[in-house]
Each structure stands twice: as C-alpha cells, then as structure tokens.
Design a protein around this motif. Structure first.
Motif, PDB file in Angstrom:
ATOM      1  N   HIS A  42       0.798  -1.227   0.000  1.00 30.30           N
ATOM      2  CA  HIS A  42       0.000   0.000   0.000  1.00 30.30           C
ATOM      3  C   HIS A  42       0.833   1.281   0.000  1.00 30.30           C
ATOM      4  N   ASP A  43       1.912   1.315   0.733  1.00 29.98           N
ATOM      5  CA  ASP A  43       2.727   2.525   0.868  1.00 29.98           C
ATOM      6  C   ASP A  43       3.271   2.950  -0.499  1.00 29.98           C
ATOM      7  N   LEU A  44       2.882   4.152  -0.930  1.00 35.90           N
ATOM      8  CA  LEU A  44       3.311   4.649  -2.244  1.00 35.90           C
ATOM      9  C   LEU A  44       4.823   4.847  -2.335  1.00 35.90           C
ATOM     10  N   CYS A  45       5.479   4.995  -1.205  1.00 37.90           N
ATOM     11  CA  CYS A  45       6.933   5.191  -1.193  1.00 37.90           C
ATOM     12  C   CYS A  45       7.673   3.929  -0.763  1.00 37.90           C
ATOM     13  N   GLY A  46       6.968   2.858  -0.500  1.00 32.81           N
ATOM     14  CA  GLY A  46       7.597   1.612  -0.058  1.00 32.81           C
ATOM     15  C   GLY A  46       8.226   0.872  -1.222  1.00 32.81           C
ATOM     16  N   GLY A  47       8.627  -0.355  -0.950  1.00 30.94           N
ATOM     17  CA  GLY A  47       9.241  -1.170  -1.989  1.00 30.94           C
ATOM     18  C   GLY A  47      10.537  -0.567  -2.470  1.00 30.94           C
ATOM     19  N   TYR A  48      10.815  -0.768  -3.739  1.00 34.99           N
ATOM     20  CA  TYR A  48      12.039  -0.205  -4.313  1.00 34.99           C
ATOM     21  C   TYR A  48      11.840   0.037  -5.805  1.00 34.99           C
ATOM     22  N   GLU A  49      12.668   0.919  -6.331  1.00 32.87           N
ATOM     23  CA  GLU A  49      12.612   1.213  -7.764  1.00 32.87           C
ATOM     24  C   GLU A  49      13.423   0.187  -8.535  1.00 32.87           C
ATOM     25  N   GLU A  50      12.881  -0.206  -9.664  1.00 33.34           N
ATOM     26  CA  GLU A  50      13.545  -1.154 -10.554  1.00 33.34           C
ATOM     27  C   GLU A  50      13.476  -0.577 -11.961  1.00 33.34           C
ATOM     28  N   ASP A  51      14.473  -0.826 -12.735  1.00 26.20           N
ATOM     29  CA  ASP A  51      14.448  -0.407 -14.124  1.00 26.20           C
ATOM     30  C   ASP A  51      13.564  -1.385 -14.899  1.00 26.20           C
ATOM     31  N   THR A  52      12.661  -0.866 -15.715  1.00 25.96           N
ATOM     32  CA  THR A  52      11.761  -1.751 -16.470  1.00 25.96           C
ATOM     33  C   THR A  52      12.546  -2.676 -17.389  1.00 25.96           C
ATOM     34  N   GLN A  53      13.714  -2.252 -17.835  1.00 25.01           N
ATOM     35  CA  GLN A  53      14.516  -3.104 -18.721  1.00 25.01           C
ATOM     36  C   GLN A  53      14.931  -4.395 -18.019  1.00 25.01           C
ATOM     37  N   LYS A  54      15.164  -4.341 -16.718  1.00 25.72           N
ATOM     38  CA  LYS A  54      15.520  -5.559 -15.973  1.00 25.72           C
ATOM     39  C   LYS A  54      14.354  -6.550 -15.992  1.00 25.72           C
ATOM     40  N   ILE A  55      13.149  -6.047 -15.854  1.00 29.20           N
ATOM     41  CA  ILE A  55      11.965  -6.914 -15.890  1.00 29.20           C
ATOM     42  C   ILE A  55      11.763  -7.445 -17.306  1.00 29.20           C
ATOM     43  N   ILE A  56      11.953  -6.595 -18.293  1.00 26.49           N
ATOM     44  CA  ILE A  56      11.840  -7.015 -19.697  1.00 26.49           C
ATOM     45  C   ILE A  56      12.861  -8.104 -20.017  1.00 26.49           C
ATOM     46  N   ASP A  57      14.070  -7.943 -19.507  1.00 25.82           N
ATOM     47  CA  ASP A  57      15.097  -8.974 -19.727  1.00 25.82           C
ATOM     48  C   ASP A  57      14.668 -10.308 -19.125  1.00 25.82           C
ATOM     49  N   LYS A  58      13.996 -10.274 -17.976  1.00 30.21           N
ATOM     50  CA  LYS A  58      13.488 -11.504 -17.362  1.00 30.21           C
ATOM     51  C   LYS A  58      12.399 -12.135 -18.234  1.00 30.21           C
ATOM     52  N   ILE A  59      11.537 -11.303 -18.798  1.00 36.52           N
ATOM     53  CA  ILE A  59      10.465 -11.803 -19.664  1.00 36.52           C
ATOM     54  C   ILE A  59      11.067 -12.551 -20.855  1.00 36.52           C
ATOM     55  N   LYS A  60      12.130 -12.026 -21.411  1.00 35.15           N
ATOM     56  CA  LYS A  60      12.770 -12.645 -22.575  1.00 35.15           C
ATOM     57  C   LYS A  60      13.339 -14.026 -22.277  1.00 35.15           C
ATOM     58  N   THR A  61      13.557 -14.339 -20.997  1.00 35.31           N
ATOM     59  CA  THR A  61      14.112 -15.649 -20.636  1.00 35.31           C
ATOM     60  C   THR A  61      13.038 -16.698 -20.346  1.00 35.31           C
ATOM     61  N   LEU A  62      11.781 -16.286 -20.287  1.00 37.24           N
ATOM     62  CA  LEU A  62      10.710 -17.221 -19.919  1.00 37.24           C
ATOM     63  C   LEU A  62      10.547 -18.320 -20.963  1.00 37.24           C
ATOM     64  N   LYS A  63      10.341 -19.529 -20.484  1.00 37.40           N
ATOM     65  CA  LYS A  63      10.195 -20.663 -21.394  1.00 37.40           C
ATOM     66  C   LYS A  63       8.894 -21.438 -21.153  1.00 37.40           C
ATOM     67  N   LEU A  64       8.529 -21.659 -19.912  1.00 35.34           N
ATOM     68  CA  LEU A  64       7.362 -22.477 -19.588  1.00 35.34           C
ATOM     69  C   LEU A  64       6.118 -21.659 -19.243  1.00 35.34           C
ATOM     70  N   GLN A  65       6.300 -20.376 -19.015  1.00 35.64           N
ATOM     71  CA  GLN A  65       5.196 -19.537 -18.586  1.00 35.64           C
ATOM     72  C   GLN A  65       4.211 -19.267 -19.725  1.00 35.64           C
ATOM     73  N   ARG A  66       2.931 -19.272 -19.364  1.00 33.21           N
ATOM     74  CA  ARG A  66       1.872 -18.950 -20.320  1.00 33.21           C
ATOM     75  C   ARG A  66       1.699 -17.442 -20.440  1.00 33.21           C
ATOM     76  N   GLY A  67       1.982 -16.724 -19.332  1.00 31.84           N
ATOM     77  CA  GLY A  67       1.777 -15.287 -19.364  1.00 31.84           C
ATOM     78  C   GLY A  67       2.389 -14.592 -18.173  1.00 31.84           C
ATOM     79  N   ILE A  68       2.108 -13.288 -18.104  1.00 31.95           N
ATOM     80  CA  ILE A  68       2.525 -12.494 -16.958  1.00 31.95           C
ATOM     81  C   ILE A  68       1.285 -11.908 -16.315  1.00 31.95           C
ATOM     82  N   THR A  69       1.408 -11.624 -15.027  1.00 34.82           N
ATOM     83  CA  THR A  69       0.330 -10.993 -14.274  1.00 34.82           C
ATOM     84  C   THR A  69       0.878  -9.743 -13.623  1.00 34.82           C
ATOM     85  N   LEU A  70       0.150  -8.649 -13.778  1.00 38.09           N
ATOM     86  CA  LEU A  70       0.500  -7.376 -13.158  1.00 38.09           C
ATOM     87  C   LEU A  70      -0.410  -7.230 -11.952  1.00 38.09           C
ATOM     88  N   SER A  71       0.194  -7.187 -10.767  1.00 38.61           N
ATOM     89  CA  SER A  71      -0.591  -7.168  -9.539  1.00 38.61           C
ATOM     90  C   SER A  71       0.005  -6.135  -8.610  1.00 38.61           C
TER      91      SER A  71
END
Length: 179
Positions: A42-71
């Motif tokens: 819930h805290d708008l300032c909590g968590g941490y910042e991540e570069d979207t490219q790092k997440i995109i790079d992870k997506i490119k490695t997926l092999k068995l996954q049917r999809g992604i979920t944004l939650s």
C-alpha cells in the motif's frame, strides 16, 4: 524507465491467472481494502525502484510460462512503465492479466476528471480482474479472485464490442460453439 515494485518478481505462480505465470508486484495502492492479502504494497513510497529493462530482460528468458500478471499494489498507478512491460510480454507471445481495485467502468469513464488520462496499458491487457476486494464477499470457491464482486473481464473483446465481456461467458460460448 523506472517502476516501483514491492518485491522481486515471481516466476512460477499458478494462482494469479491460468497456467504458469510470472508476476510483477507493483508498489503503491490507494484502495486500502479491508483484510487485503498484500497490505505491504500500500505505501506509495515503499518497496524499491527497478528499471523496467531488468523486468523485460526476465520476460525474454521465460520458457514455460503462459503469461505475466501485473498485480500489487495498484498497477494503474504506474501505467506507463507497465505498458512497456506488457508490450514486451505480448511480443513474446505471453498473455497479460492485471488485477486492479478500480472497475473497468471507472477506468474508461471519460467524463470523470479524476480518471487516468493514458489508458494505453488497457490495450495491452488480455484479462482484467477488476474491483476492490470486499471481505464481506470473500469466497474461497472463486477462481483467480478473492470476492464475488470482482469480475474477470476479457479486455480486448470488451473494447471491441463496447460492453463488458466476462471471461466465463466467453469461455462458455466457445464450449458451445465447439460442439
């Protein structure tokens, strides 16, 4: 581009949509649903910042996954970054599910001055689970949602036909047509 996330990405979820899924847990939520299962987001300032490219790079490695979920958290508080991530998922032939406390009607209401101006993220989403979690309507028998007020919406068909098309209804139609 940067995105605020609450925890590291989950690569093997089977409860956040059909099949094996990668889940991006966004940080920041304004709904404060009673007995939310992710109150740490819930805290708008909590968590941490991540570069979207790092997440995109992870997506490119997926092999068995049917999809992604944004939650989250509330994904629609970070639309631009998630649009970039969802586009990459779609280009890798992954479906995109998104959970939001907003209703689709609220997101699409052009007469509402407080609604979001950029809805390009919706164009990348296959399925939207909308509505706040309501503890009074909690139901353990529901698949992919926590309370009976929440809907599982086929976003692309809804946008095309300009009326809410629930995934359950669509799946039933396909079953009947196949016979």
């Amino acid at each position: 581009m940067k995105i605020r996330i609450s925890s590291s990405t989950t690569f093997d979820s089977i409860v956040d949509g059909p099949g094996l899924r990668m889940v991006v847990w966004t940080q920041g939520c304004i709904h404060n649903c009673k007995e939310c299962h992710n109150p740490q987001t819930h805290d708008l300032c909590g968590g941490y910042e991540e570069d979207t490219q790092k997440i995109i790079d992870k997506i490119k490695t997926l092999k068995l996954q049917r999809g992604i979920t944004l939650s989250g958290g509330e994904p629609f508080l970070q639309q631009e970054a998630l649009e970039e991530i969802a586009k990459e998922a779609k280009s890798n032939k992954l479906d995109v599910w998104t959970y939001t406390g907003f209703t689709l009607e609220y997101l699409l209401d052009i007469t509402n001055p407080t609604r979001f101006k950029n809805l390009n993220l919706l164009k990348q989403i296959d399925v939207l689970v909308d509505g706040k979690f309501e503890i009074e309507k909690k139901d353990f028998t529901l698949k992919f949602r926590g309370s009976s007020n929440q809907r599982i919406i086929d976003v692309q068909k809804t946008l095309k036909y300009k009326k809410i098309i629930l995934v359950e209804e669509y799946m039933q139609e396909e079953l009947f047509e196949a016979k």
